[in-house]
Write an enzyme that holds these catalytic residues in place. Structure first.
Site, short mmCIF file in Angstrom:
data_model
loop_
_atom_site.label_atom_id
_atom_site.label_comp_id
_atom_site.label_asym_id
_atom_site.label_seq_id
_atom_site.Cartn_x
_atom_site.Cartn_y
_atom_site.Cartn_z
N HIS A 1 8.05 -3.55 24.78
CA HIS A 1 6.47 -3.63 24.83
C HIS A 1 6.03 -3.19 26.20
CE1 HIS A 1 2.40 -5.25 24.39
NE2 HIS A 1 2.68 -4.94 23.35
N HIS B 1 2.84 2.93 18.74
CA HIS B 1 1.68 1.94 18.70
C HIS B 1 1.93 1.17 17.15
CE1 HIS B 1 -1.72 -0.35 19.83
NE2 HIS B 1 -2.91 0.57 19.63
N ARG C 1 3.45 -13.24 18.07
CA ARG C 1 3.31 -12.76 16.77
C ARG C 1 4.41 -12.46 16.01
NH1 ARG C 1 -0.24 -7.75 18.68
NH2 ARG C 1 1.66 -7.60 19.67
N ASP D 1 5.78 -5.83 15.48
CA ASP D 1 5.81 -4.86 14.49
C ASP D 1 7.19 -4.92 13.69
OD1 ASP D 1 3.23 -3.45 14.48
OD2 ASP D 1 3.78 -2.35 15.99
N SER E 1 -5.40 1.86 21.18
CA SER E 1 -6.69 2.04 19.99
C SER E 1 -7.64 1.26 20.94
CB SER E 1 -6.20 1.04 18.92
OG SER E 1 -5.54 0.11 18.99
N1 HAX Z 1 14.08 1.64 22.02
C1 HAX Z 1 14.68 2.52 22.87
N2 HAX Z 1 14.29 2.87 23.80
C2 HAX Z 1 13.11 2.24 24.49
C3 HAX Z 1 12.50 1.17 23.76
C4 HAX Z 1 13.26 0.69 22.46
N3 HAX Z 1 12.56 -0.11 21.74
N4 HAX Z 1 11.62 0.63 24.33
C5 HAX Z 1 11.42 1.20 25.61
N5 HAX Z 1 12.35 2.15 25.69
C6 HAX Z 1 12.55 3.14 26.77
C7 HAX Z 1 11.37 3.96 26.78
O1 HAX Z 1 11.41 4.97 25.65
C8 HAX Z 1 11.47 4.64 28.17
O2 HAX Z 1 12.23 5.51 28.19
P1 HAX Z 1 12.12 7.04 29.01
O3 HAX Z 1 11.90 6.49 30.33
O4 HAX Z 1 13.41 7.75 28.86
O5 HAX Z 1 11.03 7.69 28.50
C9 HAX Z 1 12.14 3.30 28.79
O6 HAX Z 1 12.97 2.50 28.00
C10 HAX Z 1 11.19 2.62 29.46
O7 HAX Z 1 10.28 2.14 28.78
P2 HAX Z 1 9.46 0.67 29.16
O8 HAX Z 1 8.71 0.76 30.37
O9 HAX Z 1 10.44 -0.61 28.82
O10 HAX Z 1 8.32 0.74 27.80
P3 HAX Z 1 6.84 1.43 27.82
O11 HAX Z 1 5.90 0.71 28.48
O12 HAX Z 1 7.18 2.87 28.38
O13 HAX Z 1 6.82 1.54 26.39
C11 HAX Z 1 6.87 0.90 23.93
C12 HAX Z 1 6.45 0.45 25.42
C13 HAX Z 1 6.29 -0.16 23.04
C14 HAX Z 1 6.15 2.28 23.74
C15 HAX Z 1 8.35 1.02 23.95
O14 HAX Z 1 9.17 -0.12 24.17
C16 HAX Z 1 8.77 1.66 22.58
O15 HAX Z 1 8.85 2.73 22.18
N6 HAX Z 1 9.17 0.60 21.60
C17 HAX Z 1 9.54 0.92 20.16
C18 HAX Z 1 8.29 1.60 19.30
C19 HAX Z 1 7.11 0.25 19.12
O16 HAX Z 1 7.84 -0.88 18.60
N7 HAX Z 1 6.04 0.12 19.50
C20 HAX Z 1 5.13 -0.74 19.08
C21 HAX Z 1 4.86 -1.44 20.14
C22 HAX Z 1 3.57 -2.55 20.02
C23 HAX Z 1 2.25 -2.21 19.47
O17 HAX Z 1 1.70 -1.48 20.27
N8 HAX Z 1 2.00 -2.25 18.12
O18 HAX Z 1 1.06 -1.86 17.93
#
Ligand code: HAX
Length: 425
Positions: free
Chosen positions: A309, A263, A318, A364, A233
């Site tokens: 994250h 996000h 947080r 979150d 964002s």
């Molecule tokens: N559950 C399952 N798998 C997860 C995971 C989770 N909570 N967190 C990471 N992974 C997976 C990813 O999907 C990725 O898999 P692929 O390679 O198969 O695509 C792998 O682990 C490596 O990811 P990463 O390097 O650890 O994390 P990223 O930087 O790519 O992504 C995310 C960060 C926040 C998007 C990710 O941890 C996620 O999807 N979390 C769940 C959704 C979430 O809580 N989002 C909110 C984040 C905070 C925020 O921005 N709030 O606004």
């Protein structure tokens, strides 16, 4: 607004000189290199943006203008806005001036309500919220001044006007979205005497709100306010604003990114997941039952919402602030209990999956359970509240970018063919 404008004028003079000197003396110093994996991997970790409102070290979490969030969670959103903009906490007079400016700008034009009321009844609350911001674009002071002709040095002044106008109106719009979308009755008009938090609570109009609900909303509006410049964002908002699209276009666009499940929408998804397990087991689940649901979620190809994250490698401070709030006020609430029990189990399970870089909860994972406790049970609404808070940081970043006369954001993309050639060499 004379005090804030004068302070920012002085700051921008100083900050522009400082940036100029750094570029002159060290313009060719390398601060980051980009690997092929990073090119394919969402630019993760590439240092290529300047954002002074806050930073997020992976082992510390949110630091706003040099102060850790833990030192700031007792403050009001108005104090945080001043800190984000200027780098200093306001004096009593400065705070009073800012509050009075925001109070003056609260009223939302009738046409905005007409647009919201005519939207499909099953629109997502974030679509309604972002539409309301976009439809108000015709009120942009920046757009009007730019049309007349505005020197680049002055761009920040009407951007600040837009920022204050938007921030002042967002609680009314957010509360209006809640009442329209969830059939809560008439929209409640803003109270000119109330601060941002108090008025938001007032306009949501929950029946018999607990006095601690105000405290939760204040904490909520402070904790989500900013998270450096590279998240979806923030980067989207600043990219749009760098084309000199005004803050209405920019914030609405940035919040469309906040509405994604990876996000800000993760707060909705997280509570949905928690409620699913409570419903399935008719109450707070056991450790074994939580493990079962984690496995089932992962096997279905889904992520565990609220965990992981892109930057942090610790439990998000947080999240800790929200967890502490729940522990203090309602430790035995079944929804909160489930969230805190998940915290005991999920990180251990995610640690077993090598590819996941951060197994710990983010902001979150807990926030929804607290809102739910106080009767705000419509979880598709939660990201709207996140956006009200994040408007503080994103607006401050935009005012600063215009004050620093930052150029158009325009990184270079390459083709797969280019990569293949580059690796051959
Ligand atoms: N559950 C399952 N798998 C997860 C995971 C989770 N909570 N967190 C990471 N992974 C997976 C990813 O999907 C990725 O898999 P692929 O390679 O198969 O695509 C792998 O682990 C490596 O990811 P990463 O390097 O650890 O994390 P990223 O930087 O790519 O992504 C995310 C960060 C926040 C998007 C990710 O941890 C996620 O999807 N979390 C769940 C959704 C979430 O809580 N989002 C909110 C984040 C905070 C925020 O921005 N709030 O606004």
């Amino acid at each position: 607004m004379s005090k804030l404008v004068e302070k920012l004028s002085n700051k921008f003079n100083e900050w522009r000189q400082e940036a100029k000197k750094i570029i002159e003396q060290h313009g060719s110093t390398v601060i980051s290199e980009v690997t092929v994996s990073q090119g394919y991997g969402g630019m993760r970790g590439v240092r290529s943006l300047i954002c002074d409102t806050s930073r997020v070290p992976q082992e510390d979490g949110l630091i706003i203008r040099g102060r850790h969030l833990k030192e700031l969670i007792h403050l009001t959103p108005e104090e945080i806005l001043f800190l984000l903009l200027t780098g200093e906490l306001p004096s009593e007079e400065e705070l009073e001036e800012l509050k009075s400016e925001l109070r003056k700008r609260k009223s939302v034009s009738q046409y905005v309500w007409k647009v919201l009321e005519s939207m499909p009844k099953d629109s997502h609350p974030m679509v309604m919220f972002n539409t309301a911001i976009l439809v108000m674009q015709k009120e942009s002071i920046f757009a009007a001044e730019y049309e007349k002709g505005l020197r680049k040095e002055e761009h920040w002044k009407p951007t600040l006007e837009d920022a204050l106008n938007i921030i002042a109106k967002l609680p009314a719009i957010a509360a209006g979205v809640y009442r329209i979308r969830f059939n809560k009755g008439q929209i409640i008009q803003p109270d000119p005497g109330m601060d941002l938090t108090g008025d938001y609570v007032h306009m949501l109009g929950l029946p018999n709100p607990d006095p601690n609900f105000y405290e939760l909303i204040r904490l909520y509006l402070v904790a989500h306010c900013d998270h450096e410049g590279g998240n979806v964002s923030a980067l989207t908002t600043q990219t749009i604003n760098s084309a000199l699209s005004d803050l209405y276009y920019a914030l609405s666009g940035g919040f469309n990114g906040l509405a994604g499940p990876l996000h800000g929408l993760a707060n909705q998804e997280s509570l949905k997941w928690v409620m699913k397990i409570i419903e399935r087991y008719s109450g707070a689940p056991s450790v074994e039952q939580i493990k079962e649901l984690i496995q089932e979620t992962l096997n279905a190809g889904k992520v565990i919402p609220g965990y992981g994250h892109a930057v942090l490698r610790i439990t998000d401070p947080r999240f800790e602030a929200f967890l502490n709030f729940g522990k203090k006020h309602f430790p035995d609430d079944p929804v909160f209990l489930t969230v805190s029990r998940m915290y005991d189990v999920v990180p251990g399970e995610l640690k077993k999956i090598e590819k996941i870089k951060n197994p710990f909860p983010n902001v979150d994972a807990a926030s929804g359970s607290l809102l739910y406790h106080y009767g705000l049970t419509e979880y598709s609404y939660y990201t709207v509240m996140f956006a009200v808070s994040r408007s503080l940081g994103l607006s401050a970043q935009a005012v600063i970018n215009r004050g620093m006369m930052s150029p158009l954001i325009r990184p270079k993309s390459v083709t797969t063919e280019w990569i293949k050639d580059a690796v051959k060499k």
